[in-house]
Design a protein around this motif. Structure first.
Motif, PDB file in Angstrom:
ATOM      1  N   ASP A 104       0.825  -1.212   0.000  1.00 51.58           N
ATOM      2  CA  ASP A 104       0.000   0.000   0.000  1.00 51.58           C
ATOM      3  C   ASP A 104       0.860   1.263   0.000  1.00 51.58           C
ATOM      4  O   ASP A 104       0.441   2.314  -0.510  1.00 51.58           O
ATOM      5  CB  ASP A 104      -0.928   0.014   1.215  1.00 51.58           C
ATOM      6  N   MET A 105       2.050   1.174   0.607  1.00 49.01           N
ATOM      7  CA  MET A 105       2.959   2.322   0.655  1.00 49.01           C
ATOM      8  C   MET A 105       3.720   2.504  -0.660  1.00 49.01           C
ATOM      9  O   MET A 105       4.394   3.515  -0.854  1.00 49.01           O
ATOM     10  CB  MET A 105       3.972   2.134   1.787  1.00 49.01           C
ATOM     11  N   GLY A 106       3.631   1.509  -1.559  1.00 47.51           N
ATOM     12  CA  GLY A 106       4.432   1.558  -2.777  1.00 47.51           C
ATOM     13  C   GLY A 106       5.849   1.059  -2.574  1.00 47.51           C
ATOM     14  O   GLY A 106       6.696   1.174  -3.457  1.00 47.51           O
ATOM     15  N   GLU A 107       6.126   0.467  -1.390  1.00 48.65           N
ATOM     16  CA  GLU A 107       7.448  -0.099  -1.092  1.00 48.65           C
ATOM     17  C   GLU A 107       7.461  -1.553  -1.562  1.00 48.65           C
ATOM     18  O   GLU A 107       7.385  -2.501  -0.765  1.00 48.65           O
ATOM     19  CB  GLU A 107       7.744  -0.004   0.404  1.00 48.65           C
ATOM     20  N   TYR A 108       7.589  -1.735  -2.884  1.00 56.56           N
ATOM     21  CA  TYR A 108       7.390  -3.052  -3.461  1.00 56.56           C
ATOM     22  C   TYR A 108       8.476  -4.055  -3.082  1.00 56.56           C
ATOM     23  O   TYR A 108       8.202  -5.252  -2.938  1.00 56.56           O
ATOM     24  CB  TYR A 108       7.279  -2.943  -4.984  1.00 56.56           C
ATOM     25  N   ALA A 109       9.720  -3.573  -2.931  1.00 55.88           N
ATOM     26  CA  ALA A 109      10.804  -4.492  -2.557  1.00 55.88           C
ATOM     27  C   ALA A 109      10.542  -5.099  -1.177  1.00 55.88           C
ATOM     28  O   ALA A 109      10.656  -6.314  -0.983  1.00 55.88           O
ATOM     29  CB  ALA A 109      12.143  -3.755  -2.577  1.00 55.88           C
ATOM     30  N   VAL A 112      -9.009  11.765  -9.325  1.00 59.24           N
ATOM     31  CA  VAL A 112      -7.835  12.241  -8.580  1.00 59.24           C
ATOM     32  C   VAL A 112      -8.196  12.515  -7.124  1.00 59.24           C
ATOM     33  O   VAL A 112      -7.495  12.099  -6.192  1.00 59.24           O
ATOM     34  CB  VAL A 112      -7.252  13.508  -9.241  1.00 59.24           C
ATOM     35  N   ALA A 113      -9.335  13.209  -6.916  1.00 62.02           N
ATOM     36  CA  ALA A 113      -9.741  13.571  -5.550  1.00 62.02           C
ATOM     37  C   ALA A 113     -10.022  12.333  -4.705  1.00 62.02           C
ATOM     38  O   ALA A 113      -9.559  12.223  -3.563  1.00 62.02           O
ATOM     39  CB  ALA A 113     -10.975  14.474  -5.603  1.00 62.02           C
ATOM     40  N   ALA A 144      -4.842   5.602  -2.981  1.00 59.56           N
ATOM     41  CA  ALA A 144      -4.531   4.746  -4.133  1.00 59.56           C
ATOM     42  C   ALA A 144      -3.624   5.516  -5.095  1.00 59.56           C
ATOM     43  O   ALA A 144      -4.084   6.152  -6.046  1.00 59.56           O
ATOM     44  CB  ALA A 144      -5.812   4.308  -4.830  1.00 59.56           C
ATOM     45  N   MET A 145      -2.319   5.458  -4.853  1.00 60.19           N
ATOM     46  CA  MET A 145      -1.368   6.266  -5.614  1.00 60.19           C
ATOM     47  C   MET A 145      -1.310   5.869  -7.081  1.00 60.19           C
ATOM     48  O   MET A 145      -1.151   6.725  -7.957  1.00 60.19           O
ATOM     49  CB  MET A 145       0.019   6.146  -4.975  1.00 60.19           C
ATOM     50  N   ASP A 146      -1.430   4.572  -7.387  1.00 61.68           N
ATOM     51  CA  ASP A 146      -1.331   4.141  -8.773  1.00 61.68           C
ATOM     52  C   ASP A 146      -2.488   4.683  -9.609  1.00 61.68           C
ATOM     53  O   ASP A 146      -2.305   5.105 -10.757  1.00 61.68           O
ATOM     54  CB  ASP A 146      -1.273   2.610  -8.857  1.00 61.68           C
ATOM     55  N   ILE A 147      -3.709   4.691  -9.027  1.00 60.58           N
ATOM     56  CA  ILE A 147      -4.874   5.214  -9.759  1.00 60.58           C
ATOM     57  C   ILE A 147      -4.735   6.725  -9.935  1.00 60.58           C
ATOM     58  O   ILE A 147      -5.029   7.272 -11.001  1.00 60.58           O
ATOM     59  CB  ILE A 147      -6.181   4.898  -9.014  1.00 60.58           C
ATOM     60  N   GLU A 148      -4.281   7.398  -8.881  1.00 61.01           N
ATOM     61  CA  GLU A 148      -4.101   8.850  -8.957  1.00 61.01           C
ATOM     62  C   GLU A 148      -3.104   9.201 -10.061  1.00 61.01           C
ATOM     63  O   GLU A 148      -3.313  10.145 -10.832  1.00 61.01           O
ATOM     64  CB  GLU A 148      -3.605   9.387  -7.612  1.00 61.01           C
ATOM     65  N   ALA A 205       5.996  13.187 -10.527  1.00 58.79           N
ATOM     66  CA  ALA A 205       6.436  13.198  -9.123  1.00 58.79           C
ATOM     67  C   ALA A 205       5.858  12.012  -8.367  1.00 58.79           C
ATOM     68  O   ALA A 205       6.545  11.356  -7.576  1.00 58.79           O
ATOM     69  CB  ALA A 205       6.018  14.509  -8.463  1.00 58.79           C
ATOM     70  N   LEU A 206       4.596  11.729  -8.611  1.00 59.32           N
ATOM     71  CA  LEU A 206       3.940  10.614  -7.934  1.00 59.32           C
ATOM     72  C   LEU A 206       4.513   9.287  -8.395  1.00 59.32           C
ATOM     73  O   LEU A 206       4.785   8.386  -7.591  1.00 59.32           O
ATOM     74  CB  LEU A 206       2.429  10.671  -8.214  1.00 59.32           C
ATOM     75  N   ARG A 207       4.724   9.153  -9.704  1.00 59.33           N
ATOM     76  CA  ARG A 207       5.273   7.901 -10.242  1.00 59.33           C
ATOM     77  C   ARG A 207       6.670   7.630  -9.709  1.00 59.33           C
ATOM     78  O   ARG A 207       7.004   6.511  -9.316  1.00 59.33           O
ATOM     79  CB  ARG A 207       5.303   7.987 -11.774  1.00 59.33           C
ATOM     80  N   ASP A 208       7.516   8.686  -9.686  1.00 55.48           N
ATOM     81  CA  ASP A 208       8.891   8.504  -9.225  1.00 55.48           C
ATOM     82  C   ASP A 208       8.960   8.150  -7.744  1.00 55.48           C
ATOM     83  O   ASP A 208       9.857   7.429  -7.305  1.00 55.48           O
ATOM     84  CB  ASP A 208       9.700   9.778  -9.487  1.00 55.48           C
ATOM     85  N   SER A 209       8.003   8.667  -6.975  1.00 56.44           N
ATOM     86  CA  SER A 209       7.993   8.351  -5.543  1.00 56.44           C
ATOM     87  C   SER A 209       7.587   6.907  -5.292  1.00 56.44           C
ATOM     88  O   SER A 209       7.895   6.340  -4.249  1.00 56.44           O
ATOM     89  CB  SER A 209       7.041   9.290  -4.805  1.00 56.44           C
ATOM     90  N   MET A 210       6.873   6.309  -6.250  1.00 59.76           N
ATOM     91  CA  MET A 210       6.405   4.933  -6.087  1.00 59.76           C
ATOM     92  C   MET A 210       7.482   3.911  -6.451  1.00 59.76           C
ATOM     93  O   MET A 210       7.481   2.795  -5.958  1.00 59.76           O
ATOM     94  CB  MET A 210       5.162   4.693  -6.949  1.00 59.76           C
ATOM     95  N   LEU A 211       8.389   4.303  -7.331  1.00 56.52           N
ATOM     96  CA  LEU A 211       9.302   3.284  -7.845  1.00 56.52           C
ATOM     97  C   LEU A 211      10.626   3.907  -8.266  1.00 56.52           C
ATOM     98  O   LEU A 211      10.692   5.039  -8.684  1.00 56.52           O
ATOM     99  CB  LEU A 211       8.652   2.599  -9.059  1.00 56.52           C
ATOM    100  N   SER A 212      11.686   3.171  -8.145  1.00 57.55           N
ATOM    101  CA  SER A 212      12.987   3.612  -8.640  1.00 57.55           C
ATOM    102  C   SER A 212      13.727   2.404  -9.199  1.00 57.55           C
ATOM    103  O   SER A 212      13.365   1.259  -8.950  1.00 57.55           O
ATOM    104  CB  SER A 212      13.806   4.249  -7.513  1.00 57.55           C
TER     105      SER A 212
END
Length: 710
Positions: free
Chosen positions: A175-180, A366-367, A374-378, A407-414
């Motif tokens: 849920d945090m986007g911390e996939y590793a 978005v709202a 839900a960051m991926d949908i946003e 910005a949102l995409r980069d925060s989710m993954l690197s």
């Protein structure tokens, strides 16, 4: 441990409870009545407290707190520490489950935790930490939720609870986007459970379901990265693991997952096939799976048809998803799905160049995504919104929105996270392989010991077997004579049953297409389906009333029967499905139930033969037979079975209505086709443009007469 005591986040618990919640609710009413009866007969304070606590857990939300406060009061007066600890825990559950007041729920959970520590009660420490983590997760305070799970791992708990906690930890990281980190915890839980299942002679259904859930979550991680090849492979592993169990939820979810992989790879036909499989499983299921998965299936079908630029079909499925998601369904996840549906609808309106409507839906997406986290949908909604602004030449808005998306995409993954995911996956596979190899060596030694024991047993039992065989031979010979006579009777009976079955099968195939008949026999019902590319043909006899005046009723029916049989023989040469006859009208369609790329050309070829047949018969019999008008149109239809008694396979849509108008505005002995059909066959057939002709309730439509092959 009962299912209700597990936290909500581990997917398998959600699925198991979700599929049984209806029967569970009915059982609760009976339990509450029994507890009330038991309370009236209970005299001990501690026993009363225990019954009141159980009532406070089982009763409807409006009654729970009264029972629990009474239990807490009695426990305190009696200095019943376990009662105080349990009542405090259950009051926390009440505030979390019924009031959604997570701060108060945490306060009561901490009181229960303090007592559990003092009593050195590991089980209640486990429960309290889980409940607190549940609340922190709902408050999006992921750090504190993870801290609670860390405390649980440090407790002296059993292996099942460790597996559960690792799975829950993975969900929070996901849920945090911390996939590793999510994948690391899923792999650890999967490997522990995998070892348990390999070592067990008969693994429980619950263990198998949990293994499926963990593998499904691992597949979701790869999809989110995105790595669609690994994601698809993992979803197919879910299908393979589920082959014996055949759990509906995982059959359906794996089909949705594979469909998503195909959709993102733009393999649209494959995606539709998997989404349709999921839809069929949901519609044919008697389980209470709720509306959530139908919403997912429909908006994903909408996305697929949008990718194929079939906007009407995309609109149809997005509308069905929106209707369910915005209705009064009982699934708690429906509000979370609305942003996805809004995003799909925004894409469709943008493709139709209705930009204001598109922006309205995308801003809602978005709202709502921000509210639910839900960051991926946003991120997806922001990207679509940026592209819509660009089409409107609103450059500044497009750039600003695109920057938000990036910005949102980069925060989710690197890139570093992706490398770490690969390392974790390989390590997980290595650990399982190493364990499997050690188990194989142990199994080989066990087999060698068993073979030695078996050889000794065979030596001693050989003589006894010979004697037994002689006795059996005598009885077998006697029974053979009786069996021989019985076999003759059975053979006759089987032949009779087979003949009756063939007659029944033939009658059913005369009513329904073969594929539809198979579905009806297998499931007891047939789901209505949308077919995008079909061609519909209507025929109608001219001067039917005048011909009827020349013939007796029996002769009129016989002539109709002769003509319609001839029509049946003609369409049998082609990939055409007869739908029905209504009076002197004949309706047929090509392109269903199986797709047919040549649906329009085949229908016209059959129509030419039908006109030729009726004209030849008219020359032979004169006024004692009919001329025919033929109308043809192409488009999409919905097909299915109507009714329960004397049911019929039928088709509905505006495509059918326009085909009927083509027939009505045609001419005797001519084939009148619509512009949609003309565009499909203009290279194969010579057609004469008739102009725009008024059709009932349809305005003016472009029409063409078919003259012959090009």
């Amino acid at each position: 441990m009962s299912a209700s005591s597990y936290p909500r986040y581990l997917l398998i618990i959600t699925l198991v409870i979700y599929c049984t919640e209806v029967s569970f609710a009915k059982a609760q009413e009976h339990i509450v009545d029994s507890l009330k009866h038991k309370l009236a007969k209970t005299h001990s304070d501690t026993a009363k407290a225990d019954v009141l606590i159980e009532l406070g857990y089982r009763a409807v939300c409006e009654q729970r707190l009264d029972y629990l406060e009474d239990a807490l009061d009695i426990s305190r007066k009696a200095e019943y520490q376990k009662g105080i600890m349990n009542a405090s825990y259950k009051i926390g559950f009440y505030y979390s489950d019924c009031r959604k007041n997570y701060i108060t729920a945490i306060e009561w959970s901490e009181k229960s935790l303090a007592l559990a520590r003092a009593q050195k009660d590991v089980q209640y420490q486990f429960k309290a930490y889980n409940q607190m983590a549940d609340c922190y997760k709902n408050m999006a305070d992921y750090g504190k939720a993870l801290a609670c799970y860390k405390h649980i791992i440090d407790l002296d708990i059993d292996r099942d609870n460790i597996i559960q906690t690792l799975g829950n930890t993975g969900v929070v990281y996901q849920d945090m986007g911390e996939y590793a980190n999510a994948l690391d915890n899923y792999q650890k839980a999967y490997n522990l459970l995998y070892q348990d299942i390999v070592e067990a002679d008969t693994p429980t259904v619950y263990d198998t379901l949990t293994l499926l859930a963990l593998k499904y979550q691992i597949a979701n991680i790869y999809f989110a990265i995105p790595d669609y090849e690994r994601a698809e492979a993992s979803y197919r592993e879910v299908q393979e693991l589920n082959r014996k169990l055949q759990a509906l939820a995982f059959n359906m979810l794996s089909n949705l997952g594979i469909g998503d992989c195909y959709l993102n790879k733009k393999l649209y036909s494959n995606a539709i096939a998997n989404y349709k499989n999921a839809e069929t499983l949901l519609n044919n299921s008697s389980e209470a799976t709720g509306d959530e998965y139908l919403v997912q299936t429909y908006y994903k079908l909408g996305e697929t048809y949008l990718g194929m630029h079939k906007l009407d079909s995309a609109d149809y499925y997005a509308g069905k998803a929106f209707q369910i998601a915005s209705g009064t369904g009982d699934s708690p996840r429906l509000p979370i799905l609305l942003p996805r549906v809004y995003t799909t609808m925004g894409k469709i309106f943008s493709a139709r160049k209705k930009y204001d409507d598109a922006i309205g839906y995308l801003k809602k997406a978005v709202a709502l995504s921000k509210e639910t986290g839900a960051m991926d949908i946003e991120s997806t909604a922001l990207l679509t919104l940026s592209r819509t602004y660009e089409k409107m030449n609103r450059t500044a808005d497009a750039l600003h929105t695109y920057q938000q998306h990036i910005a949102l995409r980069d925060s989710m993954l690197s890139r570093k996270k992706i490398q770490e995911l690969t390392r974790i996956d390989m390590q997980g596979y290595f650990d399982r392989q190493q364990f499997a190899d050690s188990m194989k060596v142990a199994e080989e030694k066990k087999i060698a010991r068993l073979q030695l024991q078996r050889q000794r047993i065979l030596t001693y039992s050989g003589f006894g077997a010979i004697l037994l065989l002689l006795l059996l031979s005598f009885f077998i010979f006697r029974s053979y004579q009786h069996q021989k006579k019985a076999n003759v009777l059975i053979s006759h009976a089987r032949d009779s049953i087979s003949r009756e079955k063939q007659v029944s099968e033939q009658l059913l195939l005369n009513i329904l297409p073969e594929e539809v008949a198979d579905e009806l026999k297998q499931n007891g019902r047939v789901s209505a389906q949308l077919f995008d590319n079909v061609t519909v043909m209507f025929t109608d006899f001219v001067d039917f009333t005048l011909v009827g005046e020349q013939l007796s009723p029996q002769e009129l029916v016989a002539e109709l029967d002769t003509c319609f049989k001839a029509f049946d023989h003609i369409i049998d040469k082609y990939d055409i499905e007869k739908i029905k006859t209504v009076g002197d009208a004949y309706l047929a369609v090509s392109g269903l139930p199986l797709p047919n790329a040549n649906h329009a050309t085949e229908i016209i070829a059959a129509a030419i033969e039908i006109v030729a047949y009726t004209e030849a018969r008219k020359k032979e019999l004169g006024e004692r037979t009919f001329s025919v008008r033929v109308g043809i149109n192409s488009g999409s239809v919905v097909a299915g079975i109507v009714g329960m008694k004397k049911f019929a396979y039928d088709i509905w849509s505006d495509t059918v209505n326009i085909a009927a108008r083509m027939e009505q505005t045609g001419a005797p002995g001519r084939i009148n086709i619509s512009e949609d059909t003309y565009l499909l066959v203009k290279d194969q057939y010579i057609c004469t443009y008739r102009g725009e002709i008024a059709a009932k309730n349809k305005g003016e439509l472009k029409m063409y007469f078919v003259e012959g092959k090009a």
